[in-house]
Enzyme design. Structure first.
Site, PDB file in Angstrom:
ATOM      1  N   ASP A  31      -0.353   3.533   1.571  1.00  0.00           N
ATOM      2  CA  ASP A  31      -0.721   4.439   2.666  1.00  0.00           C
ATOM      3  C   ASP A  31      -1.851   3.793   3.483  1.00  0.00           C
ATOM      4  OD1 ASP A  31      -0.326   7.767   3.119  1.00  0.00           O
ATOM      5  OD2 ASP A  31      -2.057   6.806   4.084  1.00  0.00           O
ATOM      6  N   ASN A  86       4.921  16.408   1.172  1.00  0.00           N
ATOM      7  CA  ASN A  86       4.606  17.453   2.146  1.00  0.00           C
ATOM      8  C   ASN A  86       5.856  17.702   2.981  1.00  0.00           C
ATOM      9  OD1 ASN A  86       1.936  17.460   1.234  1.00  0.00           O
ATOM     10  ND2 ASN A  86       1.366  15.815   2.629  1.00  0.00           N
ATOM     11  N   GLY A  92       2.170  20.475   5.755  1.00  0.00           N
ATOM     12  CA  GLY A  92       1.273  19.442   6.268  1.00  0.00           C
ATOM     13  C   GLY A  92       1.962  18.119   6.536  1.00  0.00           C
ATOM     14  N   GLN A  93       3.283  18.153   6.717  1.00  0.00           N
ATOM     15  CA  GLN A  93       4.009  16.904   6.984  1.00  0.00           C
ATOM     16  C   GLN A  93       3.713  16.408   8.392  1.00  0.00           C
ATOM     17  OE1 GLN A  93       8.283  17.196   6.586  1.00  0.00           O
ATOM     18  NE2 GLN A  93       8.570  14.979   6.706  1.00  0.00           N
ATOM     19  N   HIS A  99       8.974  11.264   2.424  1.00  0.00           N
ATOM     20  CA  HIS A  99       8.146  10.322   1.659  1.00  0.00           C
ATOM     21  C   HIS A  99       7.463  11.036   0.517  1.00  0.00           C
ATOM     22  CE1 HIS A  99       5.853  11.922   5.086  1.00  0.00           C
ATOM     23  NE2 HIS A  99       4.783  11.882   4.296  1.00  0.00           N
ATOM     24  N   LEU A 100       7.362  10.335  -0.602  1.00  0.00           N
ATOM     25  CA  LEU A 100       6.578  10.811  -1.729  1.00  0.00           C
ATOM     26  C   LEU A 100       5.235  10.103  -1.683  1.00  0.00           C
ATOM     27  CD1 LEU A 100       9.130  10.592  -4.697  1.00  0.00           C
ATOM     28  CD2 LEU A 100       8.831  12.425  -3.028  1.00  0.00           C
ATOM     29  N   HIS A 101       4.156  10.870  -1.807  1.00  0.00           N
ATOM     30  CA  HIS A 101       2.839  10.275  -2.004  1.00  0.00           C
ATOM     31  C   HIS A 101       2.655  10.083  -3.507  1.00  0.00           C
ATOM     32  CE1 HIS A 101       1.068  11.403   2.044  1.00  0.00           C
ATOM     33  NE2 HIS A 101       2.053  12.302   1.986  1.00  0.00           N
TER      34      HIS A 101
END
Ligand code: AMP
Length: 113
Positions: A31, A86, A92-93, A99-101
């Site tokens: 990120d 998200n 909060g996207q 995507h996975l955090h």
């Protein structure tokens, strides 16, 4: 590839990213604004706008398995980590490519804000 999608452009190699793992169907990269010592994003190579639009279970499985692989490679599999996706406005996207955090490397707070 979806027009104007920043993560599609990362998949295509058109904009730089620090890649940490890849598989046939998924890609993992750091990120840009890390929120923990380990903060990696894991995405399907194919454009899927969010979890709400996902329909392919094998693709979702590939993304999850790559998140697991990232945790091993980053050395947080034993200490623990969090995987978050998200989804939509209240979720909060901000980037509309699923995507996975993968977050870890410190004790994380719960609940999130
Ligand atoms: P979300 O808010 O859940 O949609 O997460 C989007 C994430 O993408 C944020 O954590 C951003 O820091 C991250 N991000 C945006 N652009 C880039 C980029 N070019 N490379 C890496 N991460 C990015």
């Amino acid at each position: 590839m979806a027009e104007g999608c920043i993560f599609c452009r990362i998949v295509a190699g058109e904009i730089p990213a620090v890649r940490v793992a890849e598989s046939e169907r998924a890609l993992a990269f750091r990120d840009l604004h890390p929120q923990a010592p380990v903060h990696v994003l894991v995405i399907p190579r194919r454009h899927v706008a969010s979890l709400a639009e996902a329909t392919d279970g094998e693709e979702l499985g590939a993304v999850l398995l790559l998140a697991q692989e990232v945790a091993r490679r980053e050395g947080i599999a034993e200490s623990g980590y969090r995987v978050v996706t998200n989804t939509g406005a209240d979720g909060g996207q901000t980037v509309h490519h699923l995507h996975l955090h993968v977050l870890g490397g410190r004790a994380l707070q719960w609940p999130p804000g």
